[in-house]
Write an enzyme that holds these catalytic residues in place. Structure first.
Site, PDB file in Angstrom:
ATOM      1  N   ARG A  37      -2.990 -13.486   9.891  1.00  0.00           N
ATOM      2  CA  ARG A  37      -3.628 -14.332   8.856  1.00  0.00           C
ATOM      3  C   ARG A  37      -3.966 -15.724   9.387  1.00  0.00           C
ATOM      4  NH1 ARG A  37      -0.302 -12.162   3.544  1.00  0.00           N
ATOM      5  NH2 ARG A  37      -1.878 -10.638   3.012  1.00  0.00           N
ATOM      6  N   LYS A 198       1.959   5.553  -5.045  1.00  0.00           N
ATOM      7  CA  LYS A 198       1.663   5.899  -6.440  1.00  0.00           C
ATOM      8  C   LYS A 198       0.185   6.023  -6.762  1.00  0.00           C
ATOM      9  CE  LYS A 198       5.524   3.318  -8.377  1.00  0.00           C
ATOM     10  NZ  LYS A 198       5.650   2.022  -9.053  1.00  0.00           N
ATOM     11  N   GLY A 351      -1.364  -3.288   3.984  1.00  0.00           N
ATOM     12  CA  GLY A 351      -0.477  -3.655   5.088  1.00  0.00           C
ATOM     13  C   GLY A 351      -0.105  -2.496   6.004  1.00  0.00           C
ATOM     14  N   GLY A 374      -3.789  -6.691  -2.198  1.00  0.00           N
ATOM     15  CA  GLY A 374      -4.143  -6.634  -3.621  1.00  0.00           C
ATOM     16  C   GLY A 374      -5.594  -7.003  -3.868  1.00  0.00           C
TER      17      GLY A 374
HETATM   18  P1  AMP Z   1       1.190   1.418  -1.122  1.00  0.00           P
HETATM   19  O1  AMP Z   1       1.808   0.062  -1.111  1.00  0.00           O
HETATM   20  O2  AMP Z   1       0.803   1.906  -2.471  1.00  0.00           O
HETATM   21  O3  AMP Z   1       0.085   1.564  -0.109  1.00  0.00           O
HETATM   22  O4  AMP Z   1       2.346   2.409  -0.706  1.00  0.00           O
HETATM   23  C1  AMP Z   1       2.997   2.316   0.528  1.00  0.00           C
HETATM   24  C2  AMP Z   1       4.266   3.086   0.448  1.00  0.00           C
HETATM   25  O5  AMP Z   1       4.000   4.440   0.154  1.00  0.00           O
HETATM   26  C3  AMP Z   1       5.035   3.061   1.744  1.00  0.00           C
HETATM   27  O6  AMP Z   1       6.185   2.295   1.566  1.00  0.00           O
HETATM   28  C4  AMP Z   1       5.370   4.535   1.971  1.00  0.00           C
HETATM   29  O7  AMP Z   1       6.716   4.738   2.328  1.00  0.00           O
HETATM   30  C5  AMP Z   1       5.105   5.169   0.633  1.00  0.00           C
HETATM   31  N1  AMP Z   1       4.834   6.614   0.760  1.00  0.00           N
HETATM   32  C6  AMP Z   1       3.854   7.202   1.461  1.00  0.00           C
HETATM   33  N2  AMP Z   1       3.980   8.541   1.404  1.00  0.00           N
HETATM   34  C7  AMP Z   1       5.063   8.807   0.636  1.00  0.00           C
HETATM   35  C8  AMP Z   1       5.727  10.006   0.216  1.00  0.00           C
HETATM   36  N3  AMP Z   1       5.266  11.200   0.587  1.00  0.00           N
HETATM   37  N4  AMP Z   1       6.826   9.877  -0.547  1.00  0.00           N
HETATM   38  C9  AMP Z   1       7.274   8.668  -0.909  1.00  0.00           C
HETATM   39  N5  AMP Z   1       6.709   7.512  -0.549  1.00  0.00           N
HETATM   40  C10 AMP Z   1       5.611   7.565   0.220  1.00  0.00           C
END
Ligand code: AMP
Length: 394
Positions: A37, A198, A351, A374
């Site tokens: 950054r 999610k 990230g 975000g």
């Molecule tokens: P995000 O911030 O929404 O991009 O989510 C990132 C997070 O998703 C990371 O910390 C990963 O550990 C989690 N993640 C990715 N695949 C899985 C999975 N199959 N089960 C649980 N968590 C996951």
């Protein structure tokens, strides 16, 4: 971009307040562990120095929640900036107090002063007009170069624009040009890859991208909500039960719009959410009840690689598995390699995905790595960002 930038305004001899995103990660010794950054902000700062502006930088760091807390001081950023710029960057002891006023009044053209963490004031996040006016009174021109916080209307990201002529810096311009260009006029085929934990975090992005992409690749934890919505057995894998109907709607909409949605066909599973638990590869539609999907499997990697062949634009956000665990970073790593190998215009945000690219030394093979998590998601949702909207139109 239809907003004015620092090229469109005379900055020579003027005090210019530049909002940067210096929210860098620090370890327990307060050493900066990733200075991307800071490096990304240098072109704007160097341009202003060369033009003989008096450069007043400001940023937030972490979440001090409106209190002065030494551990969130920007002192480490001032040191890093001084060594990059080859000149002293003075750190004010406050944001709008005596120190900030004295230092900024003593400035000569080409000097650089960094104000303390703007979030030492609770007024910052409230976009308090009195605080915004005080901050604005330090300068004659406002430059927003903090794409990472452009989705927030805070004093330093939006409020000050009510009191000063406001333009974009080069980083802001680059982010908007790449992300906006991909959304408005993408070279086709256009493929989006979404991962992460999610579905709920990415609903807006999926809905907006369905209007634009040819294929949507879904991996990571969010894929299991879609697999369950299709009636498959996902074992103990992460799932948002209250989003099953929504997942069905998305799948139906994709069919209507002739957007191909690709989901995992095999999964790297384990008995527990841990790097040490016994693991195996199973069919994604038949995950045994006692197992949890933590990464995409080898057949899925091949499927996704094949789907990317011939792509002209790729947007990727979110890891394909639990990339924090060495065993389950394989899917994210292989997808990173595949994106880099396509030669498509590639835009990576978030990230974890950006970190995978950096770790593999593939950054120079990616067209644009967004500095805003975000903010880039909100932009991909088609939302207007207050930190951009407030700038002067071209
Ligand atoms: P995000 O911030 O929404 O991009 O989510 C990132 C997070 O998703 C990371 O910390 C990963 O550990 C989690 N993640 C990715 N695949 C899985 C999975 N199959 N089960 C649980 N968590 C996951």
């Amino acid at each position: 971009m239809n907003k004015k930038t620092i090229r469109d305004i005379d900055v020579t001899g003027k005090k210019v307040l530049v909002r940067c995103d210096f929210n860098v990660p620090l370890d327990e010794n307060r050493t900066i562990t990733d200075n991307r950054r800071i490096v990304s902000a240098l072109p704007t700062i160097q341009y202003l120095i060369e033009k003989g502006a008096k450069v007043i930088l400001c940023s937030h760091l972490g979440r001090p929640k409106g209190e002065v807390k030494k551990e969130f001081s920007l002192d480490v950023v001032a040191d890093e900036l001084s060594s990059y710029l080859g000149k002293e960057v003075k750190l004010a002891e406050d944001v709008v107090g005596e120190s900030a006023k004295t230092l900024t009044n003593q400035m000569q053209p080409g000097d650089v002063v960094l104000l303390e963490n703007v979030r030492f004031h609770k007024e910052e996040e409230k976009n308090d007009p009195i605080f915004s006016k005080e901050l604005a009174s330090l300068a004659e021109i406002y430059v927003n170069d903090a794409f990472g916080t452009a989705h927030r209307a805070h004093s330093s990201t939006e409020g000050v624009s009510h009191y000063l002529p406001a333009v974009a810096g080069f980083l802001m311009e680059k982010e908007i040009d790449f992300l906006g260009g991909a959304l408005e006029n993408p070279a086709k085929p256009f493929i989006a890859i979404l991962g992460g934990a999610k579905v709920s975090d990415k609903i807006g992005v999926i809905e907006n991208l369905l209007e634009k992409v040819d294929k949507l690749i879904i991996g990571g934890g969010m894929a299991f909500t879609f697999l369950k919505a299709q009636g498959h057995k996902i074992g103990k894998s992460i799932c948002e039960e209250d989003k099953l109907d929504l997942a069905r709607d998305i799948l139906k909409k994709a069919e209507e719009k002739k957007v191909e949605i690709l989901l995992p066909v095999d999964s790297h599973v384990a008995k527990d959410y841990s790097n040490d638990a016994e693991d195996s590869i199973v069919h994604s539609k038949e995950i045994p009840d006692d197992l949890e999907g933590l990464d995409i499997g080898p057949d899925t990697i091949k499927l996704f690689e094949k789907a990317m062949e011939g792509a002209k634009t790729i947007i990727w956000n979110g890891p394909l598995g639990v990339c924090e665990f060495s065993k389950y970073e394989v899917g994210t790593r292989e997808v990173a390699k595949a994106v880099a190998a396509t030669g498509a215009i590639s835009i990576v945000g978030g990230g974890d995905s950006a970190a995978a690219i950096e770790k593999l030394g593939l950054a120079d093979k990616i067209t644009h790595i967004s500095t805003g998590g975000g903010a880039s998601l909100e932009f991909l949702e088609g939302k207007k960002l207050p930190g951009v909207e407030c700038l002067l139109d071209k």
